[in-house]
Design a protein around this motif. Structure first.
Motif, short mmCIF file in Angstrom:
data_model
loop_
_atom_site.label_atom_id
_atom_site.label_comp_id
_atom_site.label_asym_id
_atom_site.label_seq_id
_atom_site.Cartn_x
_atom_site.Cartn_y
_atom_site.Cartn_z
N GLY A 135 -22.31 -14.69 89.43
CA GLY A 135 -22.72 -14.33 90.79
C GLY A 135 -23.19 -15.49 91.65
N SER A 136 -22.73 -16.71 91.33
CA SER A 136 -23.25 -17.88 92.03
C SER A 136 -22.34 -18.42 93.12
N GLU A 163 -20.25 -13.88 93.71
CA GLU A 163 -21.32 -12.94 93.99
C GLU A 163 -20.76 -11.60 94.47
N ARG A 226 -23.36 -7.52 98.93
CA ARG A 226 -23.95 -8.86 98.99
C ARG A 226 -25.46 -8.79 99.04
N GLY A 229 -27.36 -9.06 93.97
CA GLY A 229 -27.20 -9.59 92.62
C GLY A 229 -26.07 -8.93 91.87
#
Length: 231
Positions: A135-136, A163, A226, A229
């Motif tokens: 999720g980065s 993400e 969004r 997480g």
């Protein structure tokens, strides 16, 4: 299909205002490859200007903190990505490339005034992605070798590393034919390979192509909302 009609279709997929996407795309004057040498601003192997404008518009709209490119080569697409990040006033581009078999130095054509917005990484894209936190990544643009198995591997990772609500794009997803010298059109397996890899990874993607490109883009919206997480 012309660019603005394509952007209107993309806007439906990502639930954006089509006029906003078109306005953002109009900001991008970087150009790209073109079969007509008189209109060509970047070398063979680079994306078409219409595809660069689409990437630029999506970054301007999404305003991601992290933009990742797998398959950077000389820097045409990285220039579009970096210019959008710069215009947003936030975010950073990481361009990952292992050199492949192309005769160019990674990022060698990236303009000096954009270099602070880009980190060049020399590594296999799938190996680099594996090490990133889930999720980065806000937007991931894949433009690697286009082998079906590699697209599958990167796509499986993209669905985890991007993400929720982020965007995953693949270059050449509509490349079922190629325009070569003299305007001759020949068959190509590239687009089918990419779509096969995406389908095997269970990516919910749509494919878009605008004239004059023979390449196109696929677009996957990562499931989830969004800011909430990993779900």
């Amino acid at each position: 299909m012309n660019r603005d009609d394509m952007l209107a279709q993309i806007a439906t997929q990502i639930k954006a205002d089509p006029q906003e996407l078109i306005a953002y795309a109009n900001e991008d004057q970087i150009g790209g490859f073109h079969i007509d040498q008189a209109q060509r601003k970047w070398p063979i192997g680079s994306l078409y200007g219409v595809e660069g404008e689409t990437l630029y518009a999506l970054i301007r709209w999404l305003k991601p903190d992290s933009v990742v490119q797998i398959g950077g080569w000389a820097g045409a697409s990285a220039t579009h990505l970096a210019m959008a990040v710069k215009a947003n006033g936030k975010g950073h581009v990481t361009s990952v490339d292992n050199g492949g078999d192309r005769n160019a130095t990674q990022g060698e054509l990236l303009p000096d005034d954009l270099k602070k917005w880009v980190t060049l990484v020399w590594e296999d894209g799938e190996k680099w992605l594996e090490k990133q936190p889930d999720g980065s990544i806000g937007l991931l643009f894949e433009d690697a070798s286009h082998a079906s198995e590699l697209v599958y591997q990167i796509s499986v990772l993209a669905l985890k590393k991007c993400e929720p609500g982020g965007l995953y794009l693949n270059h050449d997803a509509a490349h079922d034919f190629a325009i070569i010298g003299g305007g001759q059109i020949i068959s190509s397996d590239v687009g089918r390979n990419i779509r096969d890899g995406l389908a095997r990874a269970n990516a919910y993607f749509r494919v878009y192509r605008s004239e004059p490109s023979d390449c196109g883009l696929s677009l996957t919206v990562i499931p989830g909302k969004r800011g909430q997480g990993i779900t």
